[in-house]
Write a protein that holds these residues in place. Sequence first.
Motif, short mmCIF file in Angstrom:
data_model
loop_
_atom_site.label_atom_id
_atom_site.label_comp_id
_atom_site.label_asym_id
_atom_site.label_seq_id
_atom_site.Cartn_x
_atom_site.Cartn_y
_atom_site.Cartn_z
N GLY A 50 2.99 -0.40 19.58
CA GLY A 50 2.33 0.91 19.61
C GLY A 50 3.28 2.06 19.91
N LEU A 52 4.70 2.77 22.82
CA LEU A 52 4.69 3.27 24.20
C LEU A 52 5.92 2.78 24.94
CD1 LEU A 52 0.99 2.98 25.43
CD2 LEU A 52 2.10 4.74 24.09
N ARG A 71 4.70 6.52 18.07
CA ARG A 71 3.30 6.30 18.38
C ARG A 71 2.43 6.67 17.20
NH1 ARG A 71 1.02 9.05 22.05
NH2 ARG A 71 2.54 10.59 22.69
N GLY A 72 1.25 6.03 17.12
CA GLY A 72 0.29 6.42 16.09
C GLY A 72 0.49 5.72 14.76
N ILE A 74 -0.05 2.52 14.31
CA ILE A 74 -1.01 1.43 14.22
C ILE A 74 -2.36 1.92 14.75
CG2 ILE A 74 0.58 -0.51 14.38
CD1 ILE A 74 -1.16 0.57 17.51
N TYR A 76 -5.79 0.84 17.01
CA TYR A 76 -5.83 0.03 18.22
C TYR A 76 -7.24 -0.12 18.77
CZ TYR A 76 -4.71 -1.19 23.11
OH TYR A 76 -4.64 -1.78 24.33
N LEU A 95 -13.05 9.63 16.46
CA LEU A 95 -11.88 10.01 17.25
C LEU A 95 -10.56 9.51 16.65
CD1 LEU A 95 -10.84 11.35 19.88
CD2 LEU A 95 -11.07 9.14 20.98
N GLY A 96 -10.56 8.24 16.22
CA GLY A 96 -9.33 7.67 15.66
C GLY A 96 -8.83 8.47 14.47
N GLU A 98 -9.68 11.61 13.85
CA GLU A 98 -9.41 12.96 14.33
C GLU A 98 -7.97 13.10 14.79
OE1 GLU A 98 -13.05 14.03 16.58
OE2 GLU A 98 -11.62 15.19 17.75
N LEU A 99 -7.49 12.07 15.49
CA LEU A 99 -6.12 12.13 16.01
C LEU A 99 -5.11 12.14 14.88
CD1 LEU A 99 -6.42 9.60 18.98
CD2 LEU A 99 -6.39 12.09 19.09
N GLN A 100 -5.49 11.57 13.73
CA GLN A 100 -4.56 11.51 12.60
C GLN A 100 -4.77 12.66 11.62
OE1 GLN A 100 -2.08 9.34 12.63
NE2 GLN A 100 -2.89 8.54 14.55
N ARG A 140 -14.27 2.29 15.28
CA ARG A 140 -13.34 3.40 15.46
C ARG A 140 -11.94 3.00 14.98
NH1 ARG A 140 -12.50 5.33 21.55
NH2 ARG A 140 -11.73 3.21 21.70
N LEU A 150 -4.52 -3.43 15.78
CA LEU A 150 -4.20 -4.33 16.88
C LEU A 150 -5.43 -4.47 17.76
CD1 LEU A 150 -0.70 -3.08 18.13
CD2 LEU A 150 -1.24 -4.43 16.13
N TYR B 152 -5.53 4.14 25.54
CA TYR B 152 -6.07 4.09 24.18
C TYR B 152 -5.59 5.28 23.37
CZ TYR B 152 -8.87 4.96 20.19
OH TYR B 152 -9.22 5.25 18.90
N MET B 155 -1.94 4.90 22.41
CA MET B 155 -1.74 3.87 21.40
C MET B 155 -2.22 4.37 20.04
SD MET B 155 -0.31 1.03 22.38
CE MET B 155 -0.82 -0.52 21.65
N ALA B 156 -3.32 5.12 20.05
CA ALA B 156 -3.87 5.61 18.79
C ALA B 156 -3.06 6.80 18.27
CB ALA B 156 -5.33 5.99 18.96
N GLY B 157 -2.04 7.19 19.02
CA GLY B 157 -1.13 8.20 18.49
C GLY B 157 -1.43 9.63 18.88
N GLN B 162 -3.28 16.85 22.08
CA GLN B 162 -4.57 16.16 21.84
C GLN B 162 -5.02 15.43 23.09
OE1 GLN B 162 -3.16 13.87 18.51
NE2 GLN B 162 -4.43 15.01 17.07
#
Lengths: 247, 255
Positions: A50, A52, A71-72, A74, A76, A95-96, A98-100, A140, A150, B152, B155-157, B162
């Motif tokens: 991931g 981190l 990060r981002g 994959i 998760y 949300l998943g 949204e972050l991308q 999600r 993952l 979370y 990991m989700a980037g 954000q």
Amino acid sequence: MSLLSIENVSKRFGENEVIRGLSLDVKAGEFVSILGPSGSGKSTIFNLIGGLLTPDEGTIRLQKESIIGKRGSISYMPQTPSLLPWRTILHNVLLGQELQGNINREKAIEMIEKAGLKEYIHSYPHELSGGMKQRVAFIRALLSPQPIILLDEPFSALDEWTRLGMQKWLLDIWDSHRPTILFVTHNIEEALFLSDRIFVLSHRPSHVISELKVPFSRPRNEELLLENRFLESKRTIHFALKRSNRE
Amino acid sequence: MINNLLKGWRPALVLLLLFIIWEMAVKLADIPAWLLPPPTDILKEAIEGWGNFHEHLQSTIKLSLLGFVIGSSVGLLTAIILHLIPMVRESIYPLLILSQNVPIIVLAPLLVIWFGFGLMPKIIVITLVCFFPITVAALDGFRQTPNELKHYMMMAGANRRQLFWKLELPFSLPAIFSGLKISATYSVMGAVISEWLGAKSGIGVYMTLASSSFRTDRVFVAILFIMILSLLLFLLILLAEHFLVRWKRMEAERK
């Protein structure tokens, strides 16, 4: 062709060597499990993939590109559902994405309905049972645009009955979407029931002690869990783990 | 909420009882009005003096609202900066605590010397009493964001921005509202104190005039309205909280 390949990765925290020379790979569309005893550094592996954490040695590539420290790349699903309590189920699922950057509301609604959570679409997480929350967390992850998901012991906090239901549900949804999945678990049965291939990890410092191709055809159902060939495979893994323990 | 209001009859009864005792004690002991006026006198003054008083009230309301908005914005902004830049937090946070140890009464005349009698020193006084509860509450809220949710998001980037806007800020809203409630009541007090510095109108001015001319009944009228004002502001925050952090309440009710 492997989608994700980890080669010769090592990681230590000070004196504590967690991973030593770990290699594994996941092909596109495959369901691969990492099976290891508690404390075998499974979460560390995920944190490395991931982005981190960064490995002391070795390479981690996704579609031939190094993703070390990135990060981002994959998608998760954690051990606890980790839904945001102030968001409705729909907005949690989004949300998943949204972050991308890109949001596909219609697809999200469709997936929630398919998962049997239609009436909960505008509910808040606290109104759902543990199993339902995990379904939401999986949707999600599934809806996030990354090429691999993952799953970090996603069912370990559920009771036996809910867990079996969730495993069957996961197989079902996997069959219809065929996402690439890397699944971490300490449960031998779970790994055998769900995956195409299993990497068995040793105790710390962990490395792969055996790679196993799961011989059962799909679709699978729960009768498989009691068949002799299933128990035979289970025994093989069990002894492999025991042997490595003694060494 | 309605339940809470219905329960309000108990403190109201106690208050009423207190007033009755007060009234009787003053009448029986024959205490002069400039020493301690009976509640009925205070009420009479509040009604009769309204024409003169409402102007003062208005300017105090304006000042406390303005001070509250500026003070809580400064407080929230300080918390965000301290949270996002750890180096700043380590070097500034102890100083913030010290800022609360400076007695306002001493500071106020200094502020007048530096900034004159305008709005500026008053806003500074209110900001000084208002920002601290919000900064502390918000910082605690940001820090208490559950690790699993943070993990979370990482990991989700999620990037730093954000992580803050989608996770830490919404998670801290209940804490921030606790800070706002304290600050809301402080802001009225701050406004009255700042008016002592010198103003044309305001409850603070009215109060000083009343006490220097031994109009004790008027002092009590001022106190009464300060209380009412604080209470109203508090209710306003409660109402905003009711609508903005619905999820927390629903979670609590379920448990």
